[in-house]
Design a protein around this motif. Structure first.
Motif, PDB file in Angstrom:
ATOM      1  N   UNK A 145     -25.539  11.764 -32.575  1.00  0.00           N
ATOM      2  CA  UNK A 145     -26.497  11.834 -31.472  1.00  0.00           C
ATOM      3  C   UNK A 145     -27.041  13.237 -31.286  1.00  0.00           C
ATOM      4  N   UNK A 146     -28.154  13.327 -30.565  1.00  0.00           N
ATOM      5  CA  UNK A 146     -28.799  14.611 -30.349  1.00  0.00           C
ATOM      6  C   UNK A 146     -29.520  14.613 -29.018  1.00  0.00           C
ATOM      7  N   UNK A 147     -29.536  15.770 -28.373  1.00  0.00           N
ATOM      8  CA  UNK A 147     -30.272  15.924 -27.122  1.00  0.00           C
ATOM      9  C   UNK A 147     -31.749  15.613 -27.353  1.00  0.00           C
TER      10      UNK A 147
ATOM     11  N   UNK B 113     -38.958  21.407 -26.814  1.00  0.00           N
ATOM     12  CA  UNK B 113     -38.958  20.580 -25.602  1.00  0.00           C
ATOM     13  C   UNK B 113     -38.230  21.239 -24.440  1.00  0.00           C
ATOM     14  N   UNK B 114     -37.094  21.904 -24.724  1.00  0.00           N
ATOM     15  CA  UNK B 114     -36.199  22.330 -23.651  1.00  0.00           C
ATOM     16  C   UNK B 114     -36.249  23.824 -23.346  1.00  0.00           C
ATOM     17  N   UNK B 115     -36.999  24.601 -24.103  1.00  0.00           N
ATOM     18  CA  UNK B 115     -37.114  26.018 -23.795  1.00  0.00           C
ATOM     19  C   UNK B 115     -35.814  26.777 -23.962  1.00  0.00           C
ATOM     20  N   UNK B 116     -35.528  27.676 -23.019  1.00  0.00           N
ATOM     21  CA  UNK B 116     -34.420  28.612 -23.187  1.00  0.00           C
ATOM     22  C   UNK B 116     -33.058  27.929 -23.212  1.00  0.00           C
TER      23      UNK B 116
ATOM     24  N   UNK C  39     -27.941  25.898 -25.877  1.00  0.00           N
ATOM     25  CA  UNK C  39     -26.793  25.105 -25.426  1.00  0.00           C
ATOM     26  C   UNK C  39     -26.793  23.743 -26.116  1.00  0.00           C
ATOM     27  N   UNK C  40     -27.960  23.105 -26.154  1.00  0.00           N
ATOM     28  CA  UNK C  40     -28.033  21.756 -26.698  1.00  0.00           C
ATOM     29  C   UNK C  40     -27.786  21.738 -28.202  1.00  0.00           C
TER      30      UNK C  40
ATOM     31  N   UNK D 248     -25.744  23.661 -29.731  1.00  0.00           N
ATOM     32  CA  UNK D 248     -24.298  23.781 -29.891  1.00  0.00           C
ATOM     33  C   UNK D 248     -23.598  22.461 -29.553  1.00  0.00           C
ATOM     34  N   UNK D 249     -24.050  21.775 -28.521  1.00  0.00           N
ATOM     35  CA  UNK D 249     -23.495  20.453 -28.216  1.00  0.00           C
ATOM     36  C   UNK D 249     -23.701  19.503 -29.390  1.00  0.00           C
ATOM     37  N   UNK D 250     -24.889  19.558 -29.985  1.00  0.00           N
ATOM     38  CA  UNK D 250     -25.175  18.685 -31.123  1.00  0.00           C
ATOM     39  C   UNK D 250     -24.271  18.997 -32.308  1.00  0.00           C
ATOM     40  N   UNK D 251     -23.938  20.274 -32.508  1.00  0.00           N
ATOM     41  CA  UNK D 251     -22.995  20.631 -33.572  1.00  0.00           C
ATOM     42  C   UNK D 251     -21.650  19.964 -33.328  1.00  0.00           C
ATOM     43  N   UNK D 252     -21.182  19.978 -32.066  1.00  0.00           N
ATOM     44  CA  UNK D 252     -19.928  19.302 -31.740  1.00  0.00           C
ATOM     45  C   UNK D 252     -19.986  17.812 -31.999  1.00  0.00           C
ATOM     46  N   UNK D 253     -21.107  17.190 -31.637  1.00  0.00           N
ATOM     47  CA  UNK D 253     -21.277  15.765 -31.928  1.00  0.00           C
ATOM     48  C   UNK D 253     -21.233  15.504 -33.435  1.00  0.00           C
ATOM     49  N   UNK D 254     -21.934  16.330 -34.208  1.00  0.00           N
ATOM     50  CA  UNK D 254     -21.957  16.151 -35.661  1.00  0.00           C
ATOM     51  C   UNK D 254     -20.575  16.362 -36.261  1.00  0.00           C
TER      52      UNK D 254
END
Length: 544
Positions: free
Chosen positions: A114-116, A178-181, A185-186, A188-194
């Motif tokens: 999954x991804x933000x 899409x999310x700017x600054x 964070x997102x 890094x979260x996606x790395x954890x999901x992967x």
């Protein structure tokens, strides 16, 4: 605990802390982001290395019959041999496409990881030696077509045992568009999901993964060719994140991955440009990326002897469940989650050294869910906390509001450290805290992940990434365990940071919330059509 092998540059910690504060959402304003979005100019979701030799992979995941959860029993999944087909299964069930979606003229891909915002900044690489049917070298995985692009060919090693390593990188612009600054964070979260997606897929093959945290940022960038500026001219750069060693044999010894790329070889391909006309620049993302890069880090696997292993009944085929995982867009408020299912899901969040995915995580647990319980059978609605490390309970009690109850719910399994903090309906506050999103209130429960923020960053600013990776890993567990129970989850990256802390009575930076999540009975929009991920592809790889 980790051992710092080289000192962090002066100021890096300040840079990370300043970034974290600057990118918080507040009730009166959101973190800096683009003022408008043109969806017709969304960056290309697929990185391609033009002119690199390609090797199509077999679509073989349907041949894998491992039941979901069978890996919870030691020896429950006999290891498969490492070859082209099994490596293809690993990639298909972790970083590959799970479906195409269509709504009117719009068409978009979903992936197993999954991804933000479904933006997918995470790229995957495979380093191979002596894998039958595959050239020795560094390969980039192109999920769109389920193929490997040969970036660098290594000298052949006749008779050597098959070896494979997996690397994850991030393209920050995919999220920043899409999310700017807040996008770092997102990513890094996606790395954890992967990371979680790879570990579950490996477990279904009977394999282990070893995180090579001893390979620092600079070495990994060089080994993956990410520092080859000519190959990325005009293209968005990639940031190396982590490296994993595939252990297809139960007693496989550790081998130094540097030996693979040290031999050198011919490089191929140039990275494509994902967004030829970017409208914004967010230099703070580059700053925090530089400040949080890790040196080679020696890590000790935490002692989980006090944590009994879970008893899990084998579920449906893991391949089917992994590919059917989705992020719920809406929840049915009438749905009630059975109490045993709720406890089973929470038990999956507790680390155990011999159970995937936690056996790949070489750090003590630093994140602790705070739950908004709405509709769980036999459990009073209210605010709860699940400390994932026994030693942190006194610190949490001292940091949180002093009028919290800290009582154990009736019927809670003895091995589950769940505490009721305050009883009462909390749907409205959960919705407000999570950027006014209905999914936080309409679900069976929602949660925020409290990180031991100051203590972790005291060990080095690169732990900012580790905290987010752990949060993403927790999210992947929630996704798949919910799916196995017949419900569905959704990660929430948009929440009001400090209002959530204030609700809990937190001050300062000792604890910070890094990720929110919600689980419930999904409502499916039948107007959106689902198409196969690789329609028209032959089940066997191309020759050559």
């Amino acid at each position: 605990m980790s051992q710092r092998l080289e000192p962090a540059p002066v100021g890096d910690l300040d840079t990370v802390l300043a970034y974290h504060e600057r990118t918080k959402h507040h009730l009166e304003r959101y973190a800096a982001g683009p003022e408008t979005l043109d969806w017709s100019s969304q960056p290309d979701p697929f990185r391609v290395f033009e002119s690199a030799p390609r090797r199509f992979l077999p679509l073989a995941a349907d041949r894998l019959t491992t039941p979901y959860g069978a890996w919870s029993t030691p020896g429950g999944v006999p290891p498969q041999p490492l070859n082209l087909e099994t490596l293809a299964i690993l990639l298909e069930l972790s970083l590959g496409l799970s479906a195409w979606k269509e709504y009117g003229p719009d068409r978009w891909a979903l992936r197993c990881n999954p991804s933000s915002g479904n933006l997918h900044p995470t790229e995957g690489y495979v380093l191979t030696r002596s894998v039958p049917g595959l050239a020795d070298g560094l390969h980039h995985y192109l999920s769109r077509d389920h193929l490997l692009e040969l970036r660098c060919r290594y000298p052949e090693h006749d008779g050597a045992a098959p070896r494979a390593l997996l690397a994850l990188t991030s393209i920050h612009w995919r999220e920043a568009w899409k999310y700017g600054e807040r996008a770092f964070r997102y990513c890094q979260l996606d790395t954890g999901h992967a990371l979680g997606a790879l570990r579950y897929a490996a477990a279904a093959l009977g394999w282990r993964l070893r995180w090579r945290s001893d390979i620092g940022h600079r070495e990994l960038a060089a080994g993956l060719g990410l520092d080859r500026r000519a190959d990325f001219a005009g293209a968005e750069p990639e940031e190396p994140e982590l490296l994993l060693e595939v252990l297809a044999e139960p007693s496989a010894p550790a081998q130094d991955p540097r030996a693979l790329w040290a031999e050198g070889g011919a490089w191929n391909g140039r990275a494509n440009t994902l967004d030829p006309h970017p409208m914004y620049r967010w230099p703070i993302i580059d700053e925090v990326a530089r400040a949080s890069r890790a040196p080679g880090i020696a890590a000790l696997v935490p002692d989980y002897k006090d944590r009994p292993p879970r008893s899990v009944a084998a579920g449906p085929p893991a391949a089917r469940l992994i590919r059917q995982r989705r992020s719920a867009q809406h929840f049915d408020r009438r749905g009630v989650l059975p109490g045993p299912d709720f406890y089973q899901l929470l038990e999956a969040l507790l680390p155990h050294r011999d159970e995937p995915p936690w056996d790949v995580w070489p750090w003590p647990p630093r994140l602790h869910p705070v739950l908004f319980v709405h509709r769980v059978e036999g459990l009073a609605p209210g605010l709860y906390v699940l400390p994932r490390r026994a030693a942190i309970v006194p610190d949490l009690k001292a940091a949180l509001r002093n009028d919290f109850a800290w009582t154990t719910p009736a019927g809670c399994p003895a091995a589950l450290p769940l505490f009721l903090l305050a009883e009462g309906e909390c749907g409205k506050i959960a919705r407000i805290i999570n950027c006014h999103q209905a999914i936080a209130a309409d679900s069976a429960f929602a949660l925020g992940m409290l990180a031991e923020f100051e203590a972790a960053l005291a060990e080095g600013p690169w732990h900012y990434r580790l905290l987010h990776w752990e949060a993403g890993l927790l999210g992947q567990v929630l996704y798949l365990e919910a799916e196995a129970l017949g419900v569905r989850g959704t990660g929430i990256g948009c929440y009001f940071d400090d209002p959530f802390h204030q609700l809990l009575g937190l001050t300062g930076r000792r604890f910070q919330s890094l990720y929110h999540f919600t689980v419930g009975h999904p409502l499916v929009d039948t107007r959106i059509l689902t198409r196969p991920p690789y329609a028209g592809r032959r089940p066997e790889p191309n020759p050559g």
